[in-house]
Design a protein around this motif. Structure first.
Motif, mmCIF file in Angstrom:
data_model
loop_
_atom_site.group_PDB
_atom_site.id
_atom_site.type_symbol
_atom_site.label_atom_id
_atom_site.label_comp_id
_atom_site.label_asym_id
_atom_site.label_seq_id
_atom_site.Cartn_x
_atom_site.Cartn_y
_atom_site.Cartn_z
ATOM 1 N N ASP A 1 0.859 -1.183 0.000
ATOM 2 C CA ASP A 1 0.000 0.000 0.000
ATOM 3 C C ASP A 1 0.897 1.234 0.000
ATOM 4 N N ILE A 2 0.985 1.866 -1.154
ATOM 5 C CA ILE A 2 1.866 3.030 -1.297
ATOM 6 C C ILE A 2 1.120 4.283 -0.839
ATOM 7 N N GLY A 3 1.732 5.012 0.083
ATOM 8 C CA GLY A 3 1.022 6.160 0.659
ATOM 9 C C GLY A 3 -0.188 5.671 1.430
ATOM 10 N N GLY A 4 -0.011 4.541 2.096
ATOM 11 C CA GLY A 4 -1.135 3.913 2.817
ATOM 12 C C GLY A 4 -1.559 4.688 4.048
ATOM 13 N N GLY A 5 -0.772 5.685 4.430
ATOM 14 C CA GLY A 5 -1.147 6.587 5.518
ATOM 15 C C GLY A 5 -1.412 5.850 6.817
ATOM 16 N N PHE B 1 -7.126 1.451 4.616
ATOM 17 C CA PHE B 1 -7.280 0.263 3.758
ATOM 18 C C PHE B 1 -6.380 -0.859 4.234
ATOM 19 N N ASP C 1 5.156 4.824 3.327
ATOM 20 C CA ASP C 1 4.621 6.193 3.441
ATOM 21 C C ASP C 1 5.727 7.080 3.994
ATOM 22 N N SER D 1 5.370 9.650 5.889
ATOM 23 C CA SER D 1 5.015 10.314 7.145
ATOM 24 C C SER D 1 5.172 9.391 8.354
ATOM 25 N N ASP E 1 8.992 6.783 -0.015
ATOM 26 C CA ASP E 1 7.973 7.319 -0.927
ATOM 27 C C ASP E 1 8.154 6.689 -2.296
ATOM 28 N N VAL E 2 7.327 7.136 -3.249
ATOM 29 C CA VAL E 2 7.355 6.471 -4.556
ATOM 30 C C VAL E 2 8.718 6.577 -5.224
ATOM 31 N N GLY F 1 -5.343 7.746 -3.347
ATOM 32 C CA GLY F 1 -5.243 9.119 -2.876
ATOM 33 C C GLY F 1 -3.822 9.644 -2.847
ATOM 34 N N VAL F 2 -2.957 9.116 -3.688
ATOM 35 C CA VAL F 2 -1.534 9.474 -3.644
ATOM 36 C C VAL F 2 -1.062 10.138 -4.940
ATOM 37 N N VAL G 1 -0.754 13.885 -5.128
ATOM 38 C CA VAL G 1 0.208 14.707 -4.377
ATOM 39 C C VAL G 1 1.674 14.423 -4.701
ATOM 40 N N VAL G 2 1.960 13.363 -5.458
ATOM 41 C CA VAL G 2 3.372 13.067 -5.743
ATOM 42 C C VAL G 2 3.949 14.113 -6.696
HETATM 43 C C1 LIG Z 1 -4.766 11.301 1.119
HETATM 44 S S1 LIG Z 1 -3.645 10.288 2.008
HETATM 45 C C2 LIG Z 1 -4.204 8.690 1.494
HETATM 46 C C3 LIG Z 1 -3.999 7.647 2.534
HETATM 47 C C4 LIG Z 1 -4.496 6.249 2.180
HETATM 48 N N1 LIG Z 1 -3.896 5.754 0.951
HETATM 49 C C5 LIG Z 1 -5.989 6.203 2.078
HETATM 50 O O1 LIG Z 1 -6.524 5.985 0.991
HETATM 51 O O2 LIG Z 1 -6.656 6.367 3.102
HETATM 52 C C6 LIG Z 1 -2.135 10.507 1.072
HETATM 53 C C7 LIG Z 1 -0.958 9.758 1.655
HETATM 54 O O3 LIG Z 1 0.116 9.820 0.714
HETATM 55 C C8 LIG Z 1 1.324 9.980 1.421
HETATM 56 N N2 LIG Z 1 2.299 10.559 0.490
HETATM 57 C C9 LIG Z 1 2.554 11.858 0.232
HETATM 58 N N3 LIG Z 1 3.539 11.987 -0.686
HETATM 59 C C10 LIG Z 1 3.917 10.731 -0.999
HETATM 60 C C11 LIG Z 1 4.898 10.192 -1.880
HETATM 61 N N4 LIG Z 1 5.701 10.978 -2.618
HETATM 62 N N5 LIG Z 1 5.031 8.835 -1.955
HETATM 63 C C12 LIG Z 1 4.234 8.034 -1.217
HETATM 64 N N6 LIG Z 1 3.275 8.495 -0.366
HETATM 65 C C13 LIG Z 1 3.121 9.824 -0.265
HETATM 66 C C14 LIG Z 1 0.949 10.857 2.593
HETATM 67 O O4 LIG Z 1 1.882 10.763 3.652
HETATM 68 C C15 LIG Z 1 -0.423 10.308 2.957
HETATM 69 O O5 LIG Z 1 -0.332 9.279 3.914
#
Ligand SMILES: C[S@@+](CC[C@H](N)C(=O)[O-])C[C@H]1O[C@@H](n2cnc3c(N)ncnc32)[C@H](O)[C@@H]1O
Length: 250
Positions: A43-47, A51, A66, A68, A92-93, A112-113, A116-117
């Motif tokens: 789960d990339i950016g799984g926060g 999920f 992630d 963070s 991160d990615v 949801g990632v 913002v990348v």
């Molecule tokens: C809107 S949240 C989505 C969290 C989760 N995937 C969900 O659907 O509930 C975006 C997540 O992306 C992460 N994020 C931000 N920049 C990123 C990057 N470059 N690579 C991977 N994750 C990243 C943030 O830390 C955050 O946890």
């Protein structure tokens, strides 16, 4: 269907959970058959694991990458409360292959990632590298037309205007609040990264437009709304109205 836990949370009691279920039910319904065949899920950016922890409840080996540390700490608390194991890795990615390993996942969640990348095209190329042959990408992104309408309806006309333009190029920073994508843009990005699209679902076509109190107070309203969301999720004409698009790709 889930073996244990409540990954498909269609029958929950608390108002906040009811609304969350209405927002994610279409994604879970598409995801569960795909997960059925998976061992390793990334789960990339799984926060905080909204999920990931529930995927672990279904019995899969789940890793969250992630950037963070706070999100990863919350993920571990959530997993602990559910009594499941989820591996959390800070990264991160751009460092995905080093952190997760090439061809290490049967299913990759990227929810949801992409909004913002720094570079969505490079992110998809990295995801392709960590997917095993025949593996599936579950991609959930904000859909641009609905975002323009939502901004305009709340009086943020400047923001709506700014969102009209794509802004998906690798050299363009994500706008405040994140990028949004149209279906053709997503298909182009996925194709360029070597993915074949299996399915596209419209997600949250109505739920964000419905007053919260209606779901809280009207008996049976959430179940009826879920049925409606499911009914339109497979209809292409509703995709431009959806807050999010969910794509399954290989
Ligand atoms: C809107 S949240 C989505 C969290 C989760 N995937 C969900 O659907 O509930 C975006 C997540 O992306 C992460 N994020 C931000 N920049 C990123 C990057 N470059 N690579 C991977 N994750 C990243 C943030 O830390 C955050 O946890």
């Amino acid at each position: 269907m889930p073996e244990r836990g409540t990954a498909d949370r269609g029958s929950v009691d608390r108002p906040s959970e009811r609304r969350a279920a209405a927002r994610t039910s279409v994604v879970w319904e598409a995801l569960i058959p795909v997960l059925g065949r998976a061992g390793d899920v990334l789960d990339i950016g799984g926060g905080t694991g909204g999920f990931a922890a529930r995927v672990a409840e279904l019995g899969h080996r789940v890793t969250v990458v992630d950037p963070s540390p706070d999100a990863l700490a919350a993920l571990h608390r959530r997993a602990g409360e559910l009594g499941v194991e989820v591996r959390g890795q800070q990264g991160d990615v751009s460092t995905l292959v080093q952190v997760a390993g090439a061809a290490s996942a049967d299913v990759v969640l990227c929810h949801g990632v992409l909004e913002v990348v720094d570079d969505p095209a490079a992110a998809l190329a990295a995801i392709r590298t960590v997917l095993r042959p025949g593996g599936t990408l579950s991609l959930l992104v904000g859909q641009r037309h609905a975002a323009v309408v939502a901004r305009a309806m709340s009086g943020h006309f400047g923001q709506a205007l700014a969102l009209l333009e794509p802004g998906v190029g690798g050299d363009q920073a994500a706008p405040r609040g994140g990028r949004r994508f149209t279906e053709p843009e997503l298909r182009e990005l996925l194709g360029a990264a070597g993915f074949a699209v299996d399915a596209v679902h419209a997600v949250r076509v109505f739920v964000d437009l419905v007053p919260g109190a209606l779901l809280d107070l009207e008996p049976g309203a959430t179940a009826a709304l879920l049925e409606l969301e499911r009914a339109v999720s497979e209809r292409p004409e509703y995709r431009p109205l959806a807050t999010q698009l969910h794509v399954l790709a290989r």
